[in-house]
Design a protein around this motif. Structure first.
Motif, PDB file in Angstrom:
ATOM      1  N   GLN A 201       6.952 -27.216  27.470  1.00  0.00           N
ATOM      2  CA  GLN A 201       7.274 -28.522  27.397  1.00  0.00           C
ATOM      3  C   GLN A 201       8.725 -28.972  28.303  1.00  0.00           C
ATOM      4  OE1 GLN A 201       8.011 -29.712  23.261  1.00  0.00           O
ATOM      5  NE2 GLN A 201       7.647 -31.989  23.992  1.00  0.00           N
ATOM      6  N   ASP A 202       9.694 -28.202  28.071  1.00  0.00           N
ATOM      7  CA  ASP A 202      10.903 -28.156  28.955  1.00  0.00           C
ATOM      8  C   ASP A 202      11.006 -27.408  30.060  1.00  0.00           C
ATOM      9  OD1 ASP A 202      11.081 -25.620  27.623  1.00  0.00           O
ATOM     10  OD2 ASP A 202      13.138 -25.896  26.929  1.00  0.00           O
ATOM     11  N   GLY A 203       9.782 -27.295  30.655  1.00  0.00           N
ATOM     12  CA  GLY A 203       9.752 -26.298  31.831  1.00  0.00           C
ATOM     13  C   GLY A 203      10.219 -27.100  33.119  1.00  0.00           C
ATOM     14  N   VAL A 204      10.349 -26.181  34.300  1.00  0.00           N
ATOM     15  CA  VAL A 204      10.868 -26.914  35.452  1.00  0.00           C
ATOM     16  C   VAL A 204       9.918 -26.408  36.502  1.00  0.00           C
ATOM     17  CG1 VAL A 204      12.755 -26.620  37.069  1.00  0.00           C
ATOM     18  CG2 VAL A 204      13.205 -26.532  34.594  1.00  0.00           C
ATOM     19  N   MET A 205       9.770 -27.292  37.642  1.00  0.00           N
ATOM     20  CA  MET A 205       9.184 -26.751  38.836  1.00  0.00           C
ATOM     21  C   MET A 205       9.893 -27.026  40.147  1.00  0.00           C
ATOM     22  SD  MET A 205       5.228 -28.217  39.885  1.00  0.00           S
ATOM     23  CE  MET A 205       4.229 -27.587  40.982  1.00  0.00           C
ATOM     24  N   TYR A 206      10.057 -26.115  40.873  1.00  0.00           N
ATOM     25  CA  TYR A 206      10.659 -26.103  42.073  1.00  0.00           C
ATOM     26  C   TYR A 206       9.567 -26.222  43.351  1.00  0.00           C
ATOM     27  CZ  TYR A 206      14.765 -24.685  39.485  1.00  0.00           C
ATOM     28  OH  TYR A 206      15.735 -24.470  38.538  1.00  0.00           O
ATOM     29  N   ILE A 207       9.771 -27.288  43.865  1.00  0.00           N
ATOM     30  CA  ILE A 207       9.018 -27.543  45.050  1.00  0.00           C
ATOM     31  C   ILE A 207       9.705 -27.466  46.464  1.00  0.00           C
ATOM     32  CG2 ILE A 207       7.062 -29.013  46.243  1.00  0.00           C
ATOM     33  CD1 ILE A 207       6.531 -30.020  43.380  1.00  0.00           C
ATOM     34  N   MET A 208       9.350 -26.633  47.324  1.00  0.00           N
ATOM     35  CA  MET A 208      10.076 -26.555  48.616  1.00  0.00           C
ATOM     36  C   MET A 208       8.945 -27.202  49.676  1.00  0.00           C
ATOM     37  SD  MET A 208      13.011 -25.910  50.252  1.00  0.00           S
ATOM     38  CE  MET A 208      13.992 -24.825  49.395  1.00  0.00           C
ATOM     39  N   ALA A 209       9.336 -28.457  50.413  1.00  0.00           N
ATOM     40  CA  ALA A 209       8.277 -29.163  50.954  1.00  0.00           C
ATOM     41  C   ALA A 209       8.731 -29.929  52.085  1.00  0.00           C
ATOM     42  CB  ALA A 209       7.317 -29.841  50.110  1.00  0.00           C
ATOM     43  N   PRO A 210       8.273 -29.867  53.376  1.00  0.00           N
ATOM     44  CA  PRO A 210       8.590 -30.614  54.520  1.00  0.00           C
ATOM     45  C   PRO A 210       8.135 -32.136  54.224  1.00  0.00           C
ATOM     46  CG  PRO A 210       6.780 -29.408  55.279  1.00  0.00           C
ATOM     47  CD  PRO A 210       7.293 -28.770  53.849  1.00  0.00           C
ATOM     48  N   LYS A 211       8.491 -33.085  54.810  1.00  0.00           N
ATOM     49  CA  LYS A 211       8.114 -34.480  54.501  1.00  0.00           C
ATOM     50  C   LYS A 211       6.581 -34.667  55.047  1.00  0.00           C
ATOM     51  CE  LYS A 211      10.224 -38.161  54.920  1.00  0.00           C
ATOM     52  NZ  LYS A 211      10.386 -38.594  53.546  1.00  0.00           N
TER      53      LYS A 211
END
Length: 236
Positions: A201-211
Motif C-alpha cells: 500500500q505504501d510502496g514506491v516505484m522508480y522509473i527512469m525514462a527519456p521523454k
C-alpha cells in the motif's frame, strides 16, 4: 487509503544517442573482458565503486527500426542508457533500498539495475520481463554473478490489465523499478495495473525514462489518476 508514490526519474539522454553503446558516458563504467567471435558476443563487466556485474551480451552496435519499435525485442539487443542510469541511482541511494522487497518490470535480457540491487543489502529482488528469451538471459546472468543465492530470481511476467496477479506477486513488493519502458503508449495502462497490484500500500516505484516524444508525459497523466506522482529531471 495511502496512495503509492511513484518517483518518475527523467533520463536526460537525447534519442539519437541510444543508437550505439559506444557513446554511453554515464556513471556506471564498463570494460570488455572477452569477445567470442563464434556467437558474436562480449563479456562485459559493469562497475561502480566496489560493486560490479558481468554480463554476456551481443556485439551488435546498430539497431534497426523494426527492433527498436518491437515491444518484445528491444530488451534482447542491448542495455539502454536509462537502465545504466537507474543502476547508478540505486547504488547512490542505498538507504532507499535496504531490506526492501524489490521487483523490476520490463528488465529485458540483462536487468542491470536489478542486478546491482542484488549487490546491496536488500531483502530480495524479482527481475522480470514479458519475453521468454529475455528471461533466459536474466537467469544466465544471475547464475554467472550470484550462483545459487536465493535473494535474487527471474521469471516471465507479461503486463495485462485484464488479468489479476497471482497471490505470490500481489501486494508483495516495497519497491518497483522500471527503465525505459514507456515508449509504447498502448502498454501504459497495463504497466499501471501490474504495478498497482504488485506494490504494497505504501510502496514506491522508480522509473527512469527519456521523454521519447510525449510518451513520458502521457504516462504521467495516466498514472496521476491512480498514484501520487513526482516527476524530476534533477535526479543526480
Amino acid at each position: 487509503s495511502t496512495m503509492s508514490r511513484w518517483k518518475v526519474l527523467r533520463d536526460a539522454i537525447l534519442l539519437h544517442r541510444v543508437t550505439c553503446p559506444s557513446v554511453y558516458t554515464g556513471p556506471i563504467e564498463m570494460v570488455v573482458e572477452s569477445e567470442d567471435a563464434t556467437d558474436q558476443t562480449q563479456m562485459i563487466r559493469y562497475f561502480h565503486s566496489d560493486r560490479s556485474i558481468r554480463i554476456k551480451q551481443p556485439q551488435q552496435k546498430k539497431v534497426d527500426l523494426q527492433v527498436m519499435t518491437g515491444f518484445d525485442n528491444t530488451g534482447n539487443i542491448r542495455i539502454w542508457p536509462a537502465e545504466q542510469h537507474l543502476a547508478w541511482y540505486i547504488i547512490s541511494h542505498p538507504i532507499h533500498f535496504e531490506k526492501k522487497r524489490i521487483l523490476e518490470l520490463g528488465a529485458g535480457s540483462f536487468g542491470l539495475a536489478g542486478m546491482f540491487c542484488a549487490r546491496m543489502s536488500i531483502e530480495s529482488i524479482l527481475i522480470t520481463d514479458g519475453n521468454a528469451t529475455a528471461v533466459e538471459g536474466l537467469k544466465a546472468t544471475i547464475a554467472l554473478n550470484f550462483g545459487g543465492q536465493s535473494h535474487i530470481r527471474a521469471e516471465e511476467l507479461r503486463w495485462d490489465r485484464t488479468i489479476d496477479l497471482p497471490s505470490s506477486l500481489a501486494s508483495q513488493f516495497d519497491i518497483i523499478i522500471v527503465a525505459d519502458c514507456l515508449f509504447l503508449k498502448q502498454y501504459h495502462e497495463d504497466l499501471i495495473h501490474v504495478a498497482s497490484q504488485a506494490m504494497v500500500q505504501d510502496g514506491v516505484m522508480y522509473i527512469m525514462a527519456p521523454k521519447r516524444g510525449d510518451s513520458l508525459d502521457t504516462f504521467v497523466e495516466k498514472a496521476r489518476s491512480t498514484f501520487e506522482v513526482d516527476v524530476s529531471s534533477e535526479w543526480e
